[in-house]
Design an enzyme around this catalytic site. Structure first.
Site: not given
Ligand code: PEP
Ligand code: MG
Length: 859
Positions: A795, A419
């Site tokens: 992403c 996080h």
């Molecule tokens: C991922 O899991 O790669 C993503 C972009 O979502 P998050 O990092 O918010 O879980």
């Protein structure tokens, strides 16, 4: 190359066949200087093949080489490796020095100068060639040094210049083959078979009756890249080391003392002329090493000016704007990774560093601030206008406001996708995670360092998110520069790149950054962050506590206008560029307070008994929240949340349309693993779209897509594409789920795993192209087979990594999306990929030697 006949040496003349491949870059560079009529002393090159043979014990005829330098030769030997940045053994001066030569120098230059020259040679020969104990030669005079040599080797100091040269070349060639030299040059990208040539050059004395001395001069400032003449000059010196008591002179006019510019204006003008010729013909800013002997100038060497990344950008742009190099080459000269140094404040490399702990470098840049152990403390410091570093065991969504207030974040636990790391990168805040050697005592608000020192809240530390270090006290900083040069370079990069770059942006501030860094749109807007603001968090918590679907919908109706406002602001900032909004993803319990005080405050706000609130919080807790009720599972179990979000998006779209901003929103559903999930969500969102159209009497378009974050989603991408216009690979979760490796806990053993080479790199940082990558290929291929116009993107955090961008580009992805601060790096990396594939030789030419070379290692 290996088949060339063994040639002892070649004199460097304008017409001789000299090349970096055969003789090393310095040999080629000196030939280019000679061709430019720059006065280089007579020099011969020992080819790379010869130096290899010497290292293997094959003798060469050094007497014949020295015969080229007259009856009393005095020469230097310089390394000439194949690559400009590959280091090499130190240069040795004054080979040929012996008793006879010393006596004649006493006559011509005086006892003191002759003694110093001879002493210096004996010392460097003893230490670097004969490999004797340096302590025995430290602080000695000439007689003592000669005696020490005799004592340690049982023979007198060698008098024969040919014997000296034989030993010097042997020692330098062997040093190049040594393990430490190999490791050093490997780190700089040199291949296993990197070769070394040697140069034997006539000494220019740097001492005499008239103006004599040695120095270096350059024409740009190495820190900023701005045109500025800097350097140093010392009269009666060699290689910058004094042979007499004369003081240093300033290079340019200076109120503090005499300068070369004033004492020898003609020589000064010649140096400027030589610098300008180097710039245009060698197509690079060069530092010139020179010697003046009785008013006669010699240029011994020219090397690429050492520079900061920021200076590198300015220099490359200036060279292209002056027509010295093509723009594409300017783009190729800047390594993408160097940009992160330009984007963030940096610890001044000249400053002293008192390292107190080392962790994982999670978000680049550096910050100085007071230690804050809680979000509240961080906000208090911020309110007082005092920068602070938030130090936590790990961060949770409750720390968001503290992170917003902090200049840097340091956590004891966590890896590159924890996080703290993800949020810090998004905020552009320097961050170090997984600093497991720290002992954090939250009760006493104290931090115990590995060396036993204890720091308290309010104490100052410096965080270097680029190296993963925390340093004691306030260390000097260099501020970031997003100047015109930087923008110009990236504009040129965009003209060459062929994969889209979007930004992950959750807030208006992020979106503004995304615009500033010219992202083509938002590729991931994580909406959960929107619910962590004080007023919304309370409503969210009320929604979680609602007993029925109707009650939930009623509470959500209060969130609708806020959420609509969020999207209106994002769409307005992005001014018609695509915006991809991800519906709520995290497990609901993340929105509940984690502490007892927090639970009590919530009970008061909801006017419910504390036991009720505690029970509810416990009921929501999951054994494996990452694999539990989150993402689309939440959307299907409690559909009112996604319905509210979809309505907010559509109403915001219409609001923008009324103001002339045309938006085609993209709605993305997280954590999909089955076709039916997309189908169900799509049916509900389509229904909301119809309702909004009906109620407003206005039309709009939108696109629905799915995130591929589970291996099953990748394998069944063909199914998902039936109901999805786009698929976006969330490689953070996909990596976690493919390896069965917790994003938040991997930091604990990642260091050991990388050290033992279980993983070549942290797979949360650099895409695992073999495993996770295969899922990406399968997913893209199956998705496109089912829907040929499917838009495919990535992403996850990997979006900002050049190697991962290379993988996605090769796999035909339409775009990648990364945190705004990494957008410039991604734009540049993508341009490198496209440019280095073109058939034109641009960029593969070495700008100093002018020769073709292997493609660049970085991007
Ligand atoms: C991922 O899991 O790669 C993503 C972009 O979502 P998050 O990092 O918010 O879980
Ligand atoms: Mg995810």
């Amino acid at each position: 190359m290996m088949n060339a006949p063994l040639q002892d040496h070649v004199p460097i003349t304008p017409t001789q066949n000299v090349s970096a491949a055969l003789h090393g870059w310095r040999a080629k560079c000196l030939q280019r200087l000679i061709r430019l009529d720059i006065p280089v002393p007579p020099t011969v090159a020992l080819p790379i093949a010869t130096v290899r043979a010497i290292a293997q014990g094959q003798p060469i005829d050094c007497a014949r080489i020295l015969s080229r330098f007259g009856p009393e030769p005095l020469v230097s030997v310089r390394p000439s490796p194949q690559g400009t940045d590959w280091g090499g053994p130190a240069t040795l001066l004054n080979i040929g020095m012996n008793a006879a030569r010393h006596a004649s120098l006493v006559r011509s230059h005086g006892q003191k100068a002759a003694d110093r020259l001879y002493l210096r040679f004996v010392q460097s020969y003893a230490i670097h060639v004969a490999r004797l104990d340096p302590d025995a030669f430290d602080g000695t005079d000439l007689a003592e040094a000669l005696r020490a040599y005799h004592d340690q080797t049982d023979e007198p100091f060698p008098e024969d210049p040919a014997r000296q040269l034989t030993e010097v070349t042997r020692s330098m060639s062997r040093a190049w083959e040594g393990t430490s030299a190999r490791l050093l040059r490997h780190a700089k990208g040199a291949p296993d078979d990197a070769g070394l040539g040697l140069l034997v050059q006539q000494m220019a004395q740097g001492m005499g009756q008239g103006l004599s001395g040695s120095g270096v001069i350059q024409f740009v400032d190495g820190a900023t890249g701005r045109p500025q003449i800097t350097g140093r000059f010392r009269s009666q010196s060699q290689g910058g080391i004094a042979l007499a008591e004369d003081a240093a002179l300033y290079i340019t006019r200076d109120a503090r003392g005499p300068s070369l510019e004033e004492l020898a204006p003609d020589i000064f003008a010649d140096l400027i002329r030589h610098g300008a010729r180097c710039r245009t013909h060698l197509r690079e800013e060069m530092q010139i090493e020179f010697t003046i002997e009785n008013g006669h100038l010699s240029v011994l060497d020219a090397i690429r000016v050492q520079r900061s990344s920021r200076a590198g950008v300015r220099i490359a742009v200036a060279l292209a704007e002056d027509g010295v190099i093509p723009r594409q080459e300017a783009v190729l000269r800047i390594k993408p990774r160097d940009l992160s140094e330009v984007m963030h404040p940096q610890v001044d490399p000249r400053a002293a560093r008192d390292r107190i702990v080392k962790g994982i470098a999670a978000s680049p840049g550096a910050a100085v601030g007071r230690i804050a152990f809680t979000s509240v403390a961080a906000q208090t410091f911020a309110a007082r206008g005092e920068p602070c570093i938030l130090v936590r065991r790990e961060t949770t969504p409750e720390d968001i406001r503290g992170m917003h207030s902090a200049a840097g974040v340091l956590t004891e636990r966590g890896g590159v996708t924890s996080h703290a790391a993800v949020i810090a990168r998004g905020l552009g805040v320097p961050c170090v995670v997984g600093a497991g050697d720290l002992r954090l005592d939250l009760r006493d608000r104290a931090l115990t360092l590995p060396d036993g020192r204890v720091l308290h809240e309010g104490d100052i530390l410096t965080l270097d998110g680029s190296t993963g270090e925390a340093l004691a006290g306030a260390v000097e900083m260099l501020s970031p520069s997003l100047d015109d040069n930087f923008r110009t370079l990236l504009d040129w990069a965009d003209q060459s790149r062929d994969i889209g770059i979007r930004a992950n942006a959750d807030t208006p501030t992020d979106a503004e950054l995304a615009r500033r860094f010219d992202a083509e749109g938002i590729g991931l807007c994580r909406t959960e962050h929107m619910f962590f603001e004080e007023d919304r968090l309370t409503v969210m918590r009320e929604m979680i506590f609602a007993d029925t679907s109707t009650d939930r919908a009623a509470v959500l109706a209060r969130l609708l206008p806020m959420q609509r406002e969020d999207f209106i602001r994002l769409f307005t900032i992005m001014a018609g560029k695509p915006v991809c909004i991800r519906l709520l993803d995290p497990p609901l319990h993340e929105f509940l307070p984690q502490t007892r005080e927090g639970l009590r405050a919530l009970a008061e706000a909801l006017d419910r008994p504390l036991s009720d609130v505690t029970r509810r919080a416990e009921a929501l807790a999951e054994f494996n929240p990452m694999l539990g009720m989150r993402g689309v599972r939440l959307g299907i179990a409690w559909p009112e949340i996604y319905e509210m979000q979809a309505r907010a998006i559509f109403e915001a779209t219409l609001d923008c349309a009324r103001r002339g901003i045309r938006v085609v929103p993209e709605i993305m559903v997280p954590l999909i693993s089955a076709r039916r999930e997309v189908e169900l969500v799509r049916a509900r969102i389509d229904a909301i779209a119809s309702a909004v159209r009906m109620q407003s009497g206005a039309d709009f378009d939108y696109r629905l897509g799915a995130m591929v974050e589970t291996p099953r989603a990748a394998l069944r991408a063909g199914d998902l594409a039936v109901n999805a216009a786009f698929l976006s690979f969330g490689t953070n979760d996909l990596t976690q789920m493919t390896y069965g490796l917790s994003r938040d806990d991997a930091g604990r053993f990642m260091g050991a795993y990388i050290q033992s080479r279980v993983f070549p790199e942290d797979p949360f940082h650099v895409l695992d192209t073999e495993g996770v990558g295969e899922l990406l290929l399968i997913g893209a291929e199956r998705g496109r087979r089912s829907r040929p116009d499917l838009i495919v993107s990535l992403c996850g955090e990997h979006g900002g990594d050049p190697d991962s961008i290379a993988f996605c580009r090769k796999a035909g992805f339409n775009y990648i999306s990364c945190s705004p601060f990494r957008v410039p790096l991604a734009r540049l990396a993508a341009a490198h990929l496209a440019l280095s594939e073109r058939v034109t030789p641009v960029g593969e030419r070495d700008w100093i030697t002018g020769e073709m070379r292997r493609p660049m290692a970085d991007g």
